[in-house]
Write a protein that holds these residues in place. Sequence first.
Motif, short mmCIF file in Angstrom:
data_model
loop_
_atom_site.label_atom_id
_atom_site.label_comp_id
_atom_site.label_asym_id
_atom_site.label_seq_id
_atom_site.Cartn_x
_atom_site.Cartn_y
_atom_site.Cartn_z
N ASP A 318 31.50 48.62 28.28
CA ASP A 318 32.21 47.59 29.05
C ASP A 318 32.65 46.39 28.23
O ASP A 318 33.04 45.36 28.78
CB ASP A 318 31.35 47.09 30.24
CG ASP A 318 31.11 48.18 31.27
OD1 ASP A 318 31.97 49.08 31.37
OD2 ASP A 318 30.08 48.13 31.96
N SER A 319 32.61 46.50 26.91
CA SER A 319 33.15 45.43 26.06
C SER A 319 34.66 45.38 26.23
O SER A 319 35.31 46.42 26.38
CB SER A 319 32.81 45.70 24.60
OG SER A 319 33.62 44.93 23.73
N PRO A 320 35.25 44.19 26.21
CA PRO A 320 36.72 44.11 26.28
C PRO A 320 37.39 44.73 25.06
O PRO A 320 38.60 44.94 25.07
CB PRO A 320 36.98 42.60 26.36
CG PRO A 320 35.76 41.96 25.80
CD PRO A 320 34.63 42.85 26.15
N PHE A 321 36.60 45.05 24.02
CA PHE A 321 37.15 45.63 22.80
C PHE A 321 36.79 47.11 22.65
O PHE A 321 37.02 47.71 21.62
CB PHE A 321 36.66 44.84 21.59
CG PHE A 321 36.99 43.38 21.68
CD1 PHE A 321 38.26 42.92 21.41
CD2 PHE A 321 36.03 42.47 22.09
CE1 PHE A 321 38.59 41.57 21.53
CE2 PHE A 321 36.33 41.11 22.20
CZ PHE A 321 37.61 40.67 21.92
N HIS A 322 36.21 47.68 23.71
CA HIS A 322 35.91 49.11 23.72
C HIS A 322 37.19 49.90 23.87
O HIS A 322 38.02 49.61 24.75
CB HIS A 322 34.95 49.40 24.87
CG HIS A 322 34.78 50.85 25.18
ND1 HIS A 322 34.30 51.75 24.27
CD2 HIS A 322 35.05 51.57 26.31
CE1 HIS A 322 34.27 52.95 24.81
NE2 HIS A 322 34.72 52.87 26.06
N ALA A 323 37.39 50.89 23.02
CA ALA A 323 38.63 51.66 23.01
C ALA A 323 38.86 52.36 24.36
O ALA A 323 37.98 53.09 24.83
CB ALA A 323 38.59 52.70 21.89
N PRO A 324 39.99 52.13 24.99
CA PRO A 324 40.27 52.76 26.29
C PRO A 324 40.22 54.29 26.18
O PRO A 324 40.74 54.88 25.23
CB PRO A 324 41.69 52.28 26.62
CG PRO A 324 41.88 51.04 25.80
CD PRO A 324 41.09 51.25 24.55
#
Length: 523
Positions: A318-324
């Motif tokens: 759930d990090s905003p920088f986790h690869a979609p």
Amino acid sequence: MKIPFWLFIGLLSLALVVSACRTEAPVSAAPDRAHANILRFDVAAPLVSMNPAEDNAAGATMIFPLLYSFLFVNDVNGRLQPDLATSWAYDESARTWTIRLRTDAFFHDGQPVTAEDARCSLQVMISKLLPKVMASIEEISIPSAHTLRIRLNKSYPDFLATIQDIQVLPASELTAEARSFTPVGSGPFVFEAKEGERKAVLTANKNYYAGRPALDGVEFYYQPDKERTWTRLLAGATDIAQEIAPKNYEITRQYQDRFYFHHNMLTHYAILLYNSHDPLFADERIRRALSQAIDRQYIVDQILKGYGRVAIGPMGVDSPFHAPGLTPLDYNPRESLRVLHEAGWETGEGGVLVKNGRPFAFTLLISAEAQVKKAVARYIQLCFNDIGIRMDIQACPCQEISASYYRNSDFQAVLTEFPGAYNRTENIISGWLPDEAGHNLTGNFSHPEVTRLLEMALRADDPRAKKEYLFQADALLAELQPGTFLYQQTAFDVMSKRFSLSAPFFLSNEGIYWLRLAAIRSK
């Protein structure tokens, strides 16, 4: 059936005595502390250094929010609020922050807090702890005794959030040699005494600019075994326990009238880190095969009792920088074994994998005090045994584990934790980036494309470009599997209700800061 609390405490007190007979006893609170206006706080790391600028602060980081002041603090919603700073403004054309400080703040030695102290604190600690952030600062100046001006050399929308947990110390202490350092802050509590690495005592600051705390003091105890801390909490020997085991939470949560509870998904994840410089783990195919041999969902469901998520990559769940779109490697021991056979490992006598006459065998380091990780390690041992890999488990003190992979590769595999990318992306970037000597904080793992992506993320002025580089780095590291990304755990913190609180209970940096408002309940 709910067990009567008096009977439950009696049984746990007996367990505490038996445990003390088996292990080294921690520094204990005096008997009258159970009823005193003193908050007792167990921490899981040694109280090594009280200097925030030192890398080995360890457990003392839990003390800093009560001992030192900050320019700003986060409220319970994560918004910046004044602390030493009373106001701040940004000149976009000049890329300059102007920060005005309060004039009624004094250090514990009676000296006033000035902009020079703030300037020196920022320069010293950002340089030491966040060198990549320091590179974005053109100049820190002091136009007046209580005004600070920070000029940046590039756009940095998150700059204040990045520096908000930098403690402000007297300039004279920051320029003194480490051996003569004295823990002098301007926070709500004053340093009184320290007993080696096992105990630290703070007393209320009667001259605190926000008013004397209702508590008379706070005592911190180094207790590395969280299981023991839990029994100490229930027996009334301490007031705060961090990250209790899921099974212990399920027992304790029935006593809502006696304890505060806080749970949240940790921003760090557990990882089985492999030494990629060891021939056993140099091939990324082997590392991926090892990851596919471990049923991580079983770990979450059974060992963590469902309180957690399967980890995917280094940026964090759930990090905003986790690869979609990035998903965990699937659990597939048959595919794992196929890849190992393809790489030259043959199933020999007793089902053990052998290559060039040598068995696939290695040692996993784990913390001697981490009960949950011990259970996880034993389960991983069974998973590897099923495909013919022999893994020995070696328990050792936490500090030794960290030393084994921080800027070196003196290990084969280690079960540890790394931070994800949430508020401060520089932490994860600096962790995986190698220095000029090829060393980093993640077992000296390196890959040229990972390095390029992280360096580009550091240099990016555009937040969207930075996020895209981190997306790509997340996906690539998940593909390379420098370690098996295991799980991200839900943490359960507990505090005795012998104290009343004016803010929600939680034990992040800002949560500990708000403990200054705690007050003992009247009988």
